[in-house]
Design an enzyme around this catalytic site. Sequence first.
Site, mmCIF file in Angstrom:
data_model
loop_
_atom_site.group_PDB
_atom_site.id
_atom_site.type_symbol
_atom_site.label_atom_id
_atom_site.label_comp_id
_atom_site.label_asym_id
_atom_site.label_seq_id
_atom_site.Cartn_x
_atom_site.Cartn_y
_atom_site.Cartn_z
ATOM 1 N N LYS A 52 0.804 -1.465 -0.004
ATOM 2 C CA LYS A 52 -0.004 -0.167 0.164
ATOM 3 C C LYS A 52 0.726 0.899 0.036
ATOM 4 O O LYS A 52 0.411 2.286 -0.861
ATOM 5 C CB LYS A 52 -1.144 -0.012 1.225
ATOM 6 C CG LYS A 52 -1.957 -1.008 1.312
ATOM 7 C CD LYS A 52 -2.667 -1.120 2.440
ATOM 8 C CE LYS A 52 -3.894 -2.617 2.106
ATOM 9 N NZ LYS A 52 -4.699 -2.815 3.369
ATOM 10 N N GLN A 96 -4.708 -1.556 9.840
ATOM 11 C CA GLN A 96 -4.586 -2.888 9.248
ATOM 12 C C GLN A 96 -5.124 -4.004 9.950
ATOM 13 O O GLN A 96 -4.705 -4.034 10.971
ATOM 14 C CB GLN A 96 -3.297 -3.269 8.744
ATOM 15 C CG GLN A 96 -2.981 -4.402 7.789
ATOM 16 C CD GLN A 96 -3.667 -4.323 6.674
ATOM 17 O OE1 GLN A 96 -3.644 -3.275 6.003
ATOM 18 N NE2 GLN A 96 -4.043 -5.407 5.998
ATOM 19 N N ASP A 119 -10.938 3.087 4.582
ATOM 20 C CA ASP A 119 -11.099 1.581 4.302
ATOM 21 C C ASP A 119 -12.622 1.134 4.285
ATOM 22 O O ASP A 119 -13.213 0.265 3.960
ATOM 23 C CB ASP A 119 -10.516 0.867 5.574
ATOM 24 C CG ASP A 119 -9.565 0.106 5.341
ATOM 25 O OD1 ASP A 119 -9.368 -0.600 4.128
ATOM 26 O OD2 ASP A 119 -8.576 -0.457 6.127
HETATM 27 N N1 GUN Z 1 -6.878 -6.911 6.387
HETATM 28 C C1 GUN Z 1 -7.298 -7.718 5.366
HETATM 29 N N2 GUN Z 1 -7.790 -6.858 4.307
HETATM 30 C C2 GUN Z 1 -7.914 -5.705 4.807
HETATM 31 C C3 GUN Z 1 -8.203 -4.526 4.165
HETATM 32 O O1 GUN Z 1 -8.882 -4.080 3.195
HETATM 33 N N3 GUN Z 1 -8.004 -3.237 5.346
HETATM 34 C C4 GUN Z 1 -7.476 -3.281 6.482
HETATM 35 N N4 GUN Z 1 -7.399 -2.271 7.028
HETATM 36 N N5 GUN Z 1 -7.048 -4.555 7.013
HETATM 37 C C5 GUN Z 1 -7.228 -5.760 6.053
#
Ligand code: GUN
Length: 291
Positions: A52, A96, A119
């Site tokens: 990311k 995350q 998110d």
């Molecule tokens: N863990 C797995 N997929 C995601 C996501 O799209 N965002 C976040 N914050 N954690 C995740």
Amino acid sequence: MELLDGKAVSKQLRNELAEEVKIMVAAGRRPPHLAVILVGKNAASETYVNAKVKACKEAGYESSLLHFPPEISQEMLLHGIDELNENEDLDGFIVQLPLPSHIDDKTVIERILPAKDVDGFHPINVGKMALGLDAFISATPGGIVELLKRYKIETEGKHCVVLGRSNIVGGPMSILMRRNTYPGNCTVTIAHSRTKNIKEVCKTADILIAAIGKPDYVTADMVKEGAVVIDVGINRVDDDTRERGYRLTGDVKFDEVSKKSSFITPVPGGVGPMTIAYLLNNAMIAARKRD
Ligand code: GUN
């Protein structure tokens, strides 16, 4: 069978966003700024978070990575979130998941300001999304919808089976596919671990979205001839022949299912890159709202 090339479409979307960044900066505005909070040590999470941050850099975004130790208290983490909520140099941020077991992820998510929740996990954003109101749509379902759109996949009146009911993917995905818009207007079934005759249910799908987190779960006998198959799984399977000791496998047994499907996403190179591109898209939406 045609591949739904998430890697290529992700690149296309990120290039479009990079162009918009150039225009913003030329107009004297700062680029979008996304922060990522990572708590503890989780190899998969570290990989995703690094991807990311790298995508942000490539698109000309500013990014910040806040890496907290695994033993951080929930209070301290909430305090960190408050600081990001108040930071006007930041357009959006994510925490995350998964979090260490002593931290309640619902409490953490609810602490994020909905306007910075790129998110799309906050109940306000989930609720607005469900009502078809302006909201951040979470990155994996949003990325899948974008992929379907760019390949002009027909969805109206189709039977879409979503395998999995998580808050991150299956839940929002099912809502998006039944929306009165394109992509959408599907008849949606959500199948999960307690569903009876799950194979038969899957076999009725025109569009099958597998987000169940079980490697190679969807086999050819569960898929209708000509179905569109979206594989959300990113499962690490031990593999001594690989230097890193594992390989990535989706929830779909690609070799056999691809022979029956009309369109299918590969793993890797399908949904994963779209998730990252869509997160950047959400950060741009947040940045556009700033004066
Ligand atoms: N863990 C797995 N997929 C995601 C996501 O799209 N965002 C976040 N914050 N954690 C995740």
